[in-house]
Motif scaffolding. Structure first.
Motif, PDB file in Angstrom:
ATOM      1  N   VAL A  28       0.860  -1.178   0.000  1.00 60.00           N
ATOM      2  CA  VAL A  28       0.000   0.000   0.000  1.00 60.00           C
ATOM      3  C   VAL A  28       0.904   1.239   0.000  1.00 60.00           C
ATOM      4  O   VAL A  28       1.953   1.253   0.660  1.00 60.00           O
ATOM      5  N   SER A  29       0.520   2.275  -0.734  1.00 61.99           N
ATOM      6  CA  SER A  29       1.359   3.473  -0.870  1.00 61.99           C
ATOM      7  C   SER A  29       1.654   4.116   0.487  1.00 61.99           C
ATOM      8  O   SER A  29       0.863   3.994   1.437  1.00 61.99           O
ATOM      9  N   GLU A  30       2.779   4.816   0.544  1.00 61.47           N
ATOM     10  CA  GLU A  30       3.171   5.467   1.794  1.00 61.47           C
ATOM     11  C   GLU A  30       2.134   6.499   2.221  1.00 61.47           C
ATOM     12  O   GLU A  30       1.827   6.637   3.402  1.00 61.47           O
ATOM     13  N   PHE A  31       1.551   7.210   1.255  1.00 60.78           N
ATOM     14  CA  PHE A  31       0.516   8.205   1.548  1.00 60.78           C
ATOM     15  C   PHE A  31      -0.673   7.546   2.261  1.00 60.78           C
ATOM     16  O   PHE A  31      -1.154   8.023   3.286  1.00 60.78           O
ATOM     17  N   LYS A  32      -1.127   6.407   1.708  1.00 60.69           N
ATOM     18  CA  LYS A  32      -2.278   5.722   2.306  1.00 60.69           C
ATOM     19  C   LYS A  32      -1.905   5.129   3.669  1.00 60.69           C
ATOM     20  O   LYS A  32      -2.718   5.125   4.594  1.00 60.69           O
ATOM     21  N   GLN A  33      -0.671   4.646   3.799  1.00 62.96           N
ATOM     22  CA  GLN A  33      -0.238   4.084   5.085  1.00 62.96           C
ATOM     23  C   GLN A  33      -0.259   5.151   6.184  1.00 62.96           C
ATOM     24  O   GLN A  33      -0.718   4.896   7.302  1.00 62.96           O
ATOM     25  N   LYS A  35      -2.110   7.808   6.193  1.00 60.55           N
ATOM     26  CA  LYS A  35      -3.533   8.132   6.421  1.00 60.55           C
ATOM     27  C   LYS A  35      -4.167   7.090   7.361  1.00 60.55           C
ATOM     28  O   LYS A  35      -4.920   7.436   8.271  1.00 60.55           O
ATOM     29  N   LEU A  36      -3.849   5.807   7.141  1.00 61.99           N
ATOM     30  CA  LEU A  36      -4.383   4.736   7.991  1.00 61.99           C
ATOM     31  C   LEU A  36      -3.918   4.898   9.440  1.00 61.99           C
ATOM     32  O   LEU A  36      -4.687   4.683  10.372  1.00 61.99           O
ATOM     33  N   GLU A  37      -2.654   5.270   9.600  1.00 58.19           N
ATOM     34  CA  GLU A  37      -2.114   5.474  10.955  1.00 58.19           C
ATOM     35  C   GLU A  37      -2.816   6.652  11.633  1.00 58.19           C
ATOM     36  O   GLU A  37      -3.220   6.574  12.791  1.00 58.19           O
ATOM     37  N   LYS A  38      -3.000   7.716  10.879  1.00 58.52           N
ATOM     38  CA  LYS A  38      -3.641   8.929  11.407  1.00 58.52           C
ATOM     39  C   LYS A  38      -5.103   8.661  11.784  1.00 58.52           C
ATOM     40  O   LYS A  38      -5.620   9.211  12.762  1.00 58.52           O
ATOM     41  N   GLU A  39      -5.765   7.819  10.988  1.00 55.16           N
ATOM     42  CA  GLU A  39      -7.204   7.581  11.189  1.00 55.16           C
ATOM     43  C   GLU A  39      -7.500   6.272  11.921  1.00 55.16           C
ATOM     44  O   GLU A  39      -8.635   5.800  11.921  1.00 55.16           O
ATOM     45  N   ALA A  40      -6.488   5.700  12.566  1.00 53.14           N
ATOM     46  CA  ALA A  40      -6.667   4.388  13.214  1.00 53.14           C
ATOM     47  C   ALA A  40      -7.787   4.404  14.250  1.00 53.14           C
ATOM     48  O   ALA A  40      -8.642   3.514  14.283  1.00 53.14           O
ATOM     49  N   SER A 201      -4.961  -9.070  -2.888  1.00 49.72           N
ATOM     50  CA  SER A 201      -3.838  -8.263  -3.353  1.00 49.72           C
ATOM     51  C   SER A 201      -4.155  -6.782  -3.161  1.00 49.72           C
ATOM     52  O   SER A 201      -5.296  -6.357  -3.349  1.00 49.72           O
ATOM     53  N   GLY A 202      -3.150  -6.003  -2.739  1.00 48.64           N
ATOM     54  CA  GLY A 202      -3.382  -4.582  -2.485  1.00 48.64           C
ATOM     55  C   GLY A 202      -3.664  -4.265  -1.032  1.00 48.64           C
ATOM     56  O   GLY A 202      -3.944  -3.122  -0.686  1.00 48.64           O
ATOM     57  N   SER A 203      -3.585  -5.295  -0.146  1.00 49.61           N
ATOM     58  CA  SER A 203      -3.880  -5.102   1.286  1.00 49.61           C
ATOM     59  C   SER A 203      -2.623  -5.095   2.147  1.00 49.61           C
ATOM     60  O   SER A 203      -2.712  -4.913   3.356  1.00 49.61           O
ATOM     61  N   LYS A 204      -1.472  -5.304   1.512  1.00 55.40           N
ATOM     62  CA  LYS A 204      -0.242  -5.501   2.289  1.00 55.40           C
ATOM     63  C   LYS A 204       0.400  -4.169   2.666  1.00 55.40           C
ATOM     64  O   LYS A 204       0.634  -3.308   1.821  1.00 55.40           O
ATOM     65  N   LEU A 205       0.691  -4.007   3.974  1.00 61.36           N
ATOM     66  CA  LEU A 205       1.326  -2.790   4.476  1.00 61.36           C
ATOM     67  C   LEU A 205       2.821  -2.981   4.706  1.00 61.36           C
ATOM     68  O   LEU A 205       3.593  -2.025   4.694  1.00 61.36           O
ATOM     69  N   GLY A 206       3.210  -4.221   4.963  1.00 61.60           N
ATOM     70  CA  GLY A 206       4.603  -4.547   5.258  1.00 61.60           C
ATOM     71  C   GLY A 206       4.686  -6.038   5.510  1.00 61.60           C
ATOM     72  O   GLY A 206       3.704  -6.761   5.335  1.00 61.60           O
ATOM     73  N   GLU A 207       5.836  -6.508   5.969  1.00 64.47           N
ATOM     74  CA  GLU A 207       5.973  -7.942   6.219  1.00 64.47           C
ATOM     75  C   GLU A 207       5.000  -8.383   7.317  1.00 64.47           C
ATOM     76  O   GLU A 207       5.008  -7.843   8.428  1.00 64.47           O
TER      77      GLU A 207
END
Length: 270
Positions: A28-33, A35-40, A201-207
């Motif tokens: 997932v793009s850094e921008f979206k990551q 955003k996810l952290e900010k809106e957790a 596919s498209g749901s991966k944030l990291g390992e």
């Protein structure tokens, strides 16, 4: 039916499963990551708004799986103080309070809505429980709980929802309120659990780290990494038990086998 085994061996993937995970390398793009952290918090609050108190089943297995809830007493009718870190709507909290009348519980959750559901539960009593909203990665637990005062901390399906870079902050926060010689009881998603293999596919944030469609996130632990979070990064815990629990749930009617993998662990404050 279902069977369960415990041990230190990780689940072995089928060739099809291994191929699926090997193909899924796009993050997932850094921008979206960001955003996810900010809106957790907002995403978890919306989760509880949608599901109310109906999503998780009450966890009556807690006292069976974690004998320490009774065994840590020094004498039979000793009053215990526990902390449920990440209590949700009380699916674990209320069964524990019902089964053991000699427990006082602190309970906190990231979601203000979840905390309100706990307070509205007919079993909630301020004489037996103090519940409060808390971001375990930054809000000091000492604002609500005295230092070195808690006999047992339960951390059940909570750490996996937190960004791996911040997990050690949660464990250090908990450490401050735990009595010396007492334990954190941990249960969460293990590597190659069925839920991990179902991400599209498209749901991966990291390992081993993924985002669900509703914006909530989930990490899948290895035994080694969990130990490193507790023992090395949080500087202080000692490992007592740390093992995989592998369950295979079988639906004979549909001939479906669902492999569940959890990590069940106990880490002690010296």
């Amino acid at each position: 039916g279902a069977f369960q085994k415990k041990g230190h061996s990780a689940r072995v993937l089928s060739p099809e499963e291994a191929e699926k995970l090997a193909k899924d390398q796009v993050l997932v793009s850094e921008f979206k990551q960001l955003k996810l952290e900010k809106e957790a918090q907002k995403n978890w609050d919306l989760f509880y708004k949608r599901n109310s108190t109906n999503f998780f089943k009450d966890r009556h297995w807690t006292t069976r799986e974690f004998q320490e809830l009774k065994a840590c007493r020094e004498f039979a009718d000793q009053k215990l103080t526990i902390l449920e870190a990440g209590c949700g709507v009380g699916n674990c909290l209320f069964p524990i309070l019902e089964e053991d009348k000699n427990i006082f519980a602190y309970a906190c959750d990231f979601s203000p809505r979840a905390v309100e559901y706990v307070k509205k539960n007919a079993l909630y009593s301020t004489e037996r429980c103090k519940v409060f909203q808390c971001d375990l990665t930054k809000d000091d637990l000492l604002d609500n709980i005295p230092a070195d005062s808690v006999d047992v901390v339960t951390l059940i399906f909570v750490l996996s929802a937190i960004h791996p870079d911040k997990m050690h902050l949660v464990l250090r926060n908990i450490y401050k309120v735990l009595k010396p010689g007492k334990c954190v009881l941990f249960r969460d998603y293990g590597l190659y659990d069925h839920a991990m293999l179902r991400f599209k596919s498209g749901s991966k944030l990291g390992e081993n780290f993924y985002v669900r469609q509703d914006g909530t996130r989930s990490y899948f632990f290895t035994e080694v990494l969990l130990a490193s979070f507790f023992v090395q990064m949080s500087r202080g815990y000692e490992q007592v038990v740390n093992e995989y629990v592998q369950r295979e749930t079988v639906n004979r009617k549909e001939d479906l086998r669902v492999p569940r993998v959890f990590l069940q662990s106990k880490f002690q404050k010296p």
